[in-house]
Design a protein around this motif. Structure first.
Motif, short mmCIF file in Angstrom:
data_model
loop_
_atom_site.label_atom_id
_atom_site.label_comp_id
_atom_site.label_asym_id
_atom_site.label_seq_id
_atom_site.Cartn_x
_atom_site.Cartn_y
_atom_site.Cartn_z
N PRO A 29 0.79 -1.22 0.00
CA PRO A 29 0.00 0.00 0.00
C PRO A 29 0.82 1.27 0.00
O PRO A 29 0.31 2.32 -0.32
N PRO A 60 -0.60 -6.06 2.13
CA PRO A 60 -1.30 -5.02 2.85
C PRO A 60 -1.84 -5.55 4.16
O PRO A 60 -1.85 -6.75 4.42
N ASP A 117 -6.10 1.12 8.06
CA ASP A 117 -6.70 2.25 7.35
C ASP A 117 -8.18 1.96 7.10
O ASP A 117 -8.53 0.99 6.42
N GLU A 120 -9.00 1.89 3.40
CA GLU A 120 -8.24 1.03 2.51
C GLU A 120 -9.12 0.03 1.77
O GLU A 120 -9.06 -0.11 0.55
#
Length: 442
Positions: A29, A60, A117, A120
């Motif tokens: 990411p 990620p 996140d 995300e």
């Protein structure tokens, strides 16, 4: 070709940040798209090279196999080999699927660990939708990866409670099903068999929601059941084949019930014929246990002692009943038992509504048994916490028939809250669908 698939979740409907923030590489990411070997569709990277690149890149936050299992995908029986091998292999060949799979993993990671996140997984979802639309608009032939992308997006939407989008993807998946496969070709590999099982799950959900028949004909449902029935005959000691056969028979039962009710509601069956069909269906339901393979009656696969006994205050059932839960290779059969009871309860309920009969007095008892199985699954030392996701639907059925006092209501709310804590935003949706169907019947 672009008219073939209309995404229900347009890019402009997302927060502005989604279209202005660079979309990171699915396996790194912090890297830009230019730095990744997993570039947009058409990147000149061979599958083998992609695989090597993936192993070198940092995955990620959400792409951990330990954070995603077949329970998260609502597969009744063990499908981890499909998810961790075949699905990933297809994703490496088709970027829209890659973004969808990684986004779903990122979502599950955030749910499980409580950090990461928050945007995300939505970025990956949005990128999957946009790249899929580009692929379809380009005239690129549809393939297994295309079908898998639609199914993965629908799974995302089920968690989000976006059932309008889910139904749109189910309809798109049905058109692809007819285009890409037939009832024989779809059984040729494990990948395609899981594609069929995955699709049929959404088709049944859509049928229950709408009160209509399934989009796929009964032949699609019987093909997978007959396939595993044949394997069971060839390998009579294989428990997995016996479980898959039982799962296939459950799907057929659901199809037969929804078809019968839908046709009667549309006036395609006379009241006299409907009563005859109901009687036949009732007899078939009651014979279900008698027709099971003897392995499902083997006491060695029942849990007689719970090692983590700790009942909740004001519990309405005893989840630790001796012998009341299957274990080991038959742990999946707990969900089959619950499904059978739920089908039985809904059949009795809808039949009474349609014929103007008094509701059967055994419905509250069936509801309590569903609650007992749900809580036994929840407390099972052999099943992970996310296993209850596959049993969330039975809570909707049980809630219809439980006493409406505070004790039973609060019990249901506590269980629904636990399911929501696992990321399933609309854990009471099945109950709402059933109530919707009840209004249609009236």
């Amino acid at each position: 070709m672009s008219g073939y698939y209309q995404s229900p979740f347009l890019e402009q409907d997302l927060p502005t940040a989604f279209s202005t923030r660079p979309i990171p590489s699915p396996f790194n990411p912090s890297a830009s798209r230019q730095d990744s070997a997993l570039d947009a569709p058409g990147a000149d990277v061979e599958p083998a090279q992609k695989s090597k690149t993936v192993s070198k890149k940092r995955r990620p936050s959400g792409n951990s196999q330990s954070d995603v299992s077949y329970h998260h995908y609502f597969f009744k029986h063990d499908a981890d080999h499909f998810l961790h091998v075949h699905l990933i292999e297809e994703a490496l060949l088709f970027d829209p699927l890659l973004y969808a799979v990684v986004g779903f993993a990122a979502f599950q990671y955030r749910v499980k660990h409580g950090h990461g996140d928050s945007l995300e997984f939505l970025e990956y979802y949005n990128k999957s939708v946009s790249t899929l639309r580009q692929s379809l608009a380009s005239g690129e032939p549809h393939k297994d990866g295309t079908m898998l992308t639609v199914l993965q997006l629908a799974t995302f939407e089920e968690y989000m409670g976006d059932f309008v989008s889910l139904l749109s993807h189910q309809q798109a998946a049905f058109r692809m099903l007819l285009e890409l496969y037939n009832t024989d070709s779809i059984l040729e590999s494990e990948l395609r068999r899981k594609v069929l099982e995955w699709y049929l799950k959404f088709d049944i959900t859509s049928s229950i929601m709408s009160g209509n028949e399934t989009a796929a004909s009964r032949g699609w449902f019987s093909s997978i059941a007959d396939y595993y029935r044949g394997l069971t005959s060839q390998c009579p000691e294989n428990i997995d084949y016996k479980i898959e056969t039982a799962i296939g028979d459950h799907r057929l039962t659901c199809v037969d019930m929804t078809t019968m009710f839908a046709r009667f509601s549309k006036g395609e069956i006379t009241p006299e014929d409907f009563k005859i069909k109901c009687e036949s269906f009732s007899q078939e339901l009651n014979r279900w246990r008698d027709k099971l393979d003897p392995v499902f009656s083997d006491d060695r696969y029942r849990m007689w002692i719970f090692s983590n006994r700790s009942r909740e205050e004001n519990d309405i059932v005893d989840p630790f009943m001796a012998g009341g839960l299957y274990k080991g290779p038959l742990a999946t059969f707990n969900f089959m038992t619950a499904d059978w009871i739920a089908i039985l309860a809904m059949f009795k309920y809808k039949k009474a509504l349609l014929l103007g009969e008094t509701l059967p007095p055994e419905l509250p008892e069936l509801a309590l048994e569903l609650c007992r199985i749900f809580e036994a699954i929840e407390y099972s030392p052999e099943l992970p916490p996310e296993a209850v996701l596959k049993a969330q639907g039975i809570l909707g059925v049980a809630s219809l028939f439980l006493p409406k006092d505070e004790r039973h209501t609060m019990w249901c709310r506590r269980k629904l809250a636990k399911i929501e804590a696992l990321g399933y935003a609309s854990s009471d949706s099945d109950c709402l669908f059933i109530l919707y169907s009840e209004d249609r019947l009236r």
